[in-house]
Scaffold this motif. Structure first.
Motif, PDB file in Angstrom:
ATOM      1  N   GLU A  95       0.828  -1.209   0.000  1.00  0.00           N
ATOM      2  CA  GLU A  95       0.000   0.000   0.000  1.00  0.00           C
ATOM      3  C   GLU A  95       0.863   1.259   0.000  1.00  0.00           C
ATOM      4  OE1 GLU A  95      -3.410   2.197   2.794  1.00  0.00           O
ATOM      5  OE2 GLU A  95      -2.635   0.199   3.315  1.00  0.00           O
ATOM      6  N   LYS A  96       1.888   1.281   0.848  1.00  0.00           N
ATOM      7  CA  LYS A  96       2.785   2.437   0.904  1.00  0.00           C
ATOM      8  C   LYS A  96       3.551   2.600  -0.411  1.00  0.00           C
ATOM      9  CE  LYS A  96       1.955   3.558   5.215  1.00  0.00           C
ATOM     10  NZ  LYS A  96       1.269   4.839   5.566  1.00  0.00           N
ATOM     11  N   PHE A  97       3.922   1.478  -1.016  1.00  0.00           N
ATOM     12  CA  PHE A  97       4.637   1.513  -2.299  1.00  0.00           C
ATOM     13  C   PHE A  97       3.778   2.188  -3.365  1.00  0.00           C
ATOM     14  CE2 PHE A  97       5.682  -0.236  -6.438  1.00  0.00           C
ATOM     15  CZ  PHE A  97       7.067  -0.175  -6.470  1.00  0.00           C
ATOM     16  N   GLN A  98       2.523   1.813  -3.428  1.00  0.00           N
ATOM     17  CA  GLN A  98       1.627   2.364  -4.442  1.00  0.00           C
ATOM     18  C   GLN A  98       1.341   3.844  -4.224  1.00  0.00           C
ATOM     19  OE1 GLN A  98      -1.606  -0.394  -3.850  1.00  0.00           O
ATOM     20  NE2 GLN A  98      -0.898  -1.794  -5.468  1.00  0.00           N
ATOM     21  N   GLN A  99       1.401   4.292  -2.980  1.00  0.00           N
ATOM     22  CA  GLN A  99       1.104   5.689  -2.667  1.00  0.00           C
ATOM     23  C   GLN A  99       2.318   6.601  -2.820  1.00  0.00           C
ATOM     24  OE1 GLN A  99      -0.369   5.440   1.340  1.00  0.00           O
ATOM     25  NE2 GLN A  99      -2.381   4.631   0.745  1.00  0.00           N
ATOM     26  N   SER A 100       3.511   6.036  -2.910  1.00  0.00           N
ATOM     27  CA  SER A 100       4.738   6.836  -2.923  1.00  0.00           C
ATOM     28  C   SER A 100       5.060   7.355  -4.321  1.00  0.00           C
ATOM     29  CB  SER A 100       5.906   6.001  -2.399  1.00  0.00           C
ATOM     30  OG  SER A 100       6.069   4.838  -3.195  1.00  0.00           O
ATOM     31  N   ASN A 101       5.921   8.380  -4.360  1.00  0.00           N
ATOM     32  CA  ASN A 101       6.305   9.008  -5.628  1.00  0.00           C
ATOM     33  C   ASN A 101       7.792   8.879  -5.948  1.00  0.00           C
ATOM     34  OD1 ASN A 101       3.699  10.151  -6.371  1.00  0.00           O
ATOM     35  ND2 ASN A 101       3.970  11.491  -4.587  1.00  0.00           N
ATOM     36  N   ASN A 102       8.599   8.559  -4.946  1.00  0.00           N
ATOM     37  CA  ASN A 102      10.038   8.413  -5.178  1.00  0.00           C
ATOM     38  C   ASN A 102      10.545   7.283  -4.284  1.00  0.00           C
ATOM     39  OD1 ASN A 102      12.639   8.745  -6.009  1.00  0.00           O
ATOM     40  ND2 ASN A 102      12.949  10.749  -5.045  1.00  0.00           N
ATOM     41  N   ARG A 103      10.693   6.100  -4.871  1.00  0.00           N
ATOM     42  CA  ARG A 103      10.969   4.896  -4.090  1.00  0.00           C
ATOM     43  C   ARG A 103      12.425   4.471  -4.228  1.00  0.00           C
ATOM     44  NH1 ARG A 103       6.622   3.189  -8.013  1.00  0.00           N
ATOM     45  NH2 ARG A 103       4.666   3.951  -7.101  1.00  0.00           N
ATOM     46  N   LEU A 104      12.948   3.931  -3.141  1.00  0.00           N
ATOM     47  CA  LEU A 104      14.300   3.378  -3.137  1.00  0.00           C
ATOM     48  C   LEU A 104      14.240   1.955  -2.600  1.00  0.00           C
ATOM     49  CD1 LEU A 104      17.399   3.659  -3.425  1.00  0.00           C
ATOM     50  CD2 LEU A 104      17.426   4.520  -1.072  1.00  0.00           C
ATOM     51  N   LEU A 105      14.644   0.997  -3.425  1.00  0.00           N
ATOM     52  CA  LEU A 105      14.690  -0.408  -3.015  1.00  0.00           C
ATOM     53  C   LEU A 105      16.147  -0.834  -2.924  1.00  0.00           C
ATOM     54  CD1 LEU A 105      11.897  -1.975  -5.288  1.00  0.00           C
ATOM     55  CD2 LEU A 105      11.669  -0.752  -3.116  1.00  0.00           C
ATOM     56  N   ILE A 106      16.580  -1.250  -1.737  1.00  0.00           N
ATOM     57  CA  ILE A 106      17.947  -1.722  -1.515  1.00  0.00           C
ATOM     58  C   ILE A 106      17.878  -3.226  -1.292  1.00  0.00           C
ATOM     59  CG2 ILE A 106      20.022  -1.506  -0.102  1.00  0.00           C
ATOM     60  CD1 ILE A 106      19.082   1.282   0.685  1.00  0.00           C
ATOM     61  N   LEU A 107      18.448  -3.984  -2.223  1.00  0.00           N
ATOM     62  CA  LEU A 107      18.301  -5.433  -2.213  1.00  0.00           C
ATOM     63  C   LEU A 107      19.650  -6.122  -2.075  1.00  0.00           C
ATOM     64  CD1 LEU A 107      15.844  -5.705  -5.258  1.00  0.00           C
ATOM     65  CD2 LEU A 107      15.263  -5.379  -2.847  1.00  0.00           C
ATOM     66  N   GLY A 108      19.699  -7.160  -1.258  1.00  0.00           N
ATOM     67  CA  GLY A 108      20.883  -8.000  -1.200  1.00  0.00           C
ATOM     68  C   GLY A 108      20.896  -8.950  -2.382  1.00  0.00           C
ATOM     69  N   PHE A 109      21.971  -9.718  -2.507  1.00  0.00           N
ATOM     70  CA  PHE A 109      22.071 -10.647  -3.635  1.00  0.00           C
ATOM     71  C   PHE A 109      22.246 -12.089  -3.164  1.00  0.00           C
ATOM     72  CE2 PHE A 109      24.910 -12.506  -7.081  1.00  0.00           C
ATOM     73  CZ  PHE A 109      23.835 -12.895  -7.862  1.00  0.00           C
ATOM     74  N   ASN A 110      23.384 -12.392  -2.572  1.00  0.00           N
ATOM     75  CA  ASN A 110      23.668 -13.765  -2.171  1.00  0.00           C
ATOM     76  C   ASN A 110      22.675 -14.233  -1.107  1.00  0.00           C
ATOM     77  OD1 ASN A 110      24.798 -16.237  -1.740  1.00  0.00           O
ATOM     78  ND2 ASN A 110      26.722 -15.486  -0.894  1.00  0.00           N
TER      79      ASN A 110
END
Length: 315
Positions: A95-110
């Protein structure tokens, strides 16, 4: 080479051997077929692992190590307290993702986005194949959609080397932060840049590497990852209890020896020990990374949504 899962040699030679349950006829037949059809390159790599083990772990070496261990006092080192974050409220996050206008996703890999290597009909994981990190194929489409969204910025923040991130994410429009954020680049805009602190002291590397090599040789199926800014001893494929004992012993050797006066941090994971210079951490690097991203994208709208997913949360 075949290794019986219940034999002692399986623990020592399991990295290069094909492990089978001798009581499972179907599994034995399947493993024989796999061995007969194995590519020459993989066959040579498996042989190299086992040949190195048997030539370094001789009876004489075992006897000397045994006598040496009798004269040592093992000092227990407290395991690093693990802070487990609460479960993510998925519906609220969406819900917060859909309402936001400037998103930052920090993802790990391994272990966050990598593909689990499972061999059908066999217990456990294939160490040789699993050590070659690769993005899980089911994530590609989702990543492509997120990367094409102008309101979303994705950062892959990993302890892995630059070449590994390049190989897996070169086709996505995102930011890559390798070696705990010490190297940064945008996949669509060329070269890697460094975010390392000035005057980073790496004089400790060679002496620490000798200690890690000592324990690698004495812990079957463990291995060392040599990075530009850190060294990691990993025992995820070794016997867990034996690996933990070795990790405690290693910490004693490190703190009383090569790093006693060095400006380094030691991070003990669930099945690993990492030594890195002070200031080399994902937490310390994220400020520099965010500054570069904001400057590069000329952001005028403040970031109003941040989501971090990965094993780095406790580090």
């Amino acid at each position: 080479m075949f290794g019986l899962q219940f034999a002692g040699a399986a623990q020592s030679l399991g990295a290069g051997a094909i492990l089978v349950n001798p009581w499972n006829i179907t599994e034995v037949a399947s493993s024989i077929g796999e061995a007969l059809n194995m590519l020459p390159e993989e066959r040579e790599e498996r042989h190299r692992h086992n040949f190195e083990h048997v030539t370094t772990h001789t009876a004489q070496e075992w006897a000397e190590t045994f006598v040496s261990e009798l004269n040592d006092t093992i000092v227990e080192a407290q395991l690093r307290t693990r802070h487990i974050p609460p479960q993510l409220p998925i519906e609220n996050a969406i819900e917060k993702f859909q309402q936001s206008n400037n998103r930052l996703l920090i993802l790990g890999f391994n272990a966050t986005m990598t593909e689990q290597v499972d061999v059908p009909g066999r217990r456990g994981n294939d160490q040789i194949k699993e050590m070659k990190l690769s993005l899980h194929p089911e994530l590609s489409d989702t990543l492509s959609i997120l990367c094409s969204d102008p309101k979303t910025t994705i950062v892959i923040l990993s302890g892995s080397e630059r070449s590994i991130l390049d190989e897996n994410f070169k086709d996505f429009n995102m930011w890559l932060a390798a070696e705990n954020g010490m190297f940064l680049r945008r996949t669509t805009k060329g070269k890697w840049m460094t975010t390392m602190p000035e005057h980073l002291n790496m004089d400790w590397v060679e002496t620490v590497k000798h200690v890690l090599e000592y324990f690698r040789e004495r812990t079957p199926r463990s291995y060392i990852e040599s990075r530009e800014t850190s060294l990691v001893w990993n025992y995820k494929y070794a016997d867990v209890e034996f690996g933990r004992v070795q990790a405690r012993d290693m910490l004693q050797h490190l703190w009383t020896g090569p790093i006693s006066n060095a400006a380094v941090d030691v991070v003990q994971g669930s099945k690993s020990v990492e030594v890195r210079s002070v200031g080399v951490s994902k937490g310390a690097a994220i400020d520099r990374i965010l500054g570069e991203i904001v400057h590069s994208k000329s952001m005028t709208t403040p970031i109003d949504y941040v989501l971090c997913i990965g094993h780095f949360l406790g580090k």
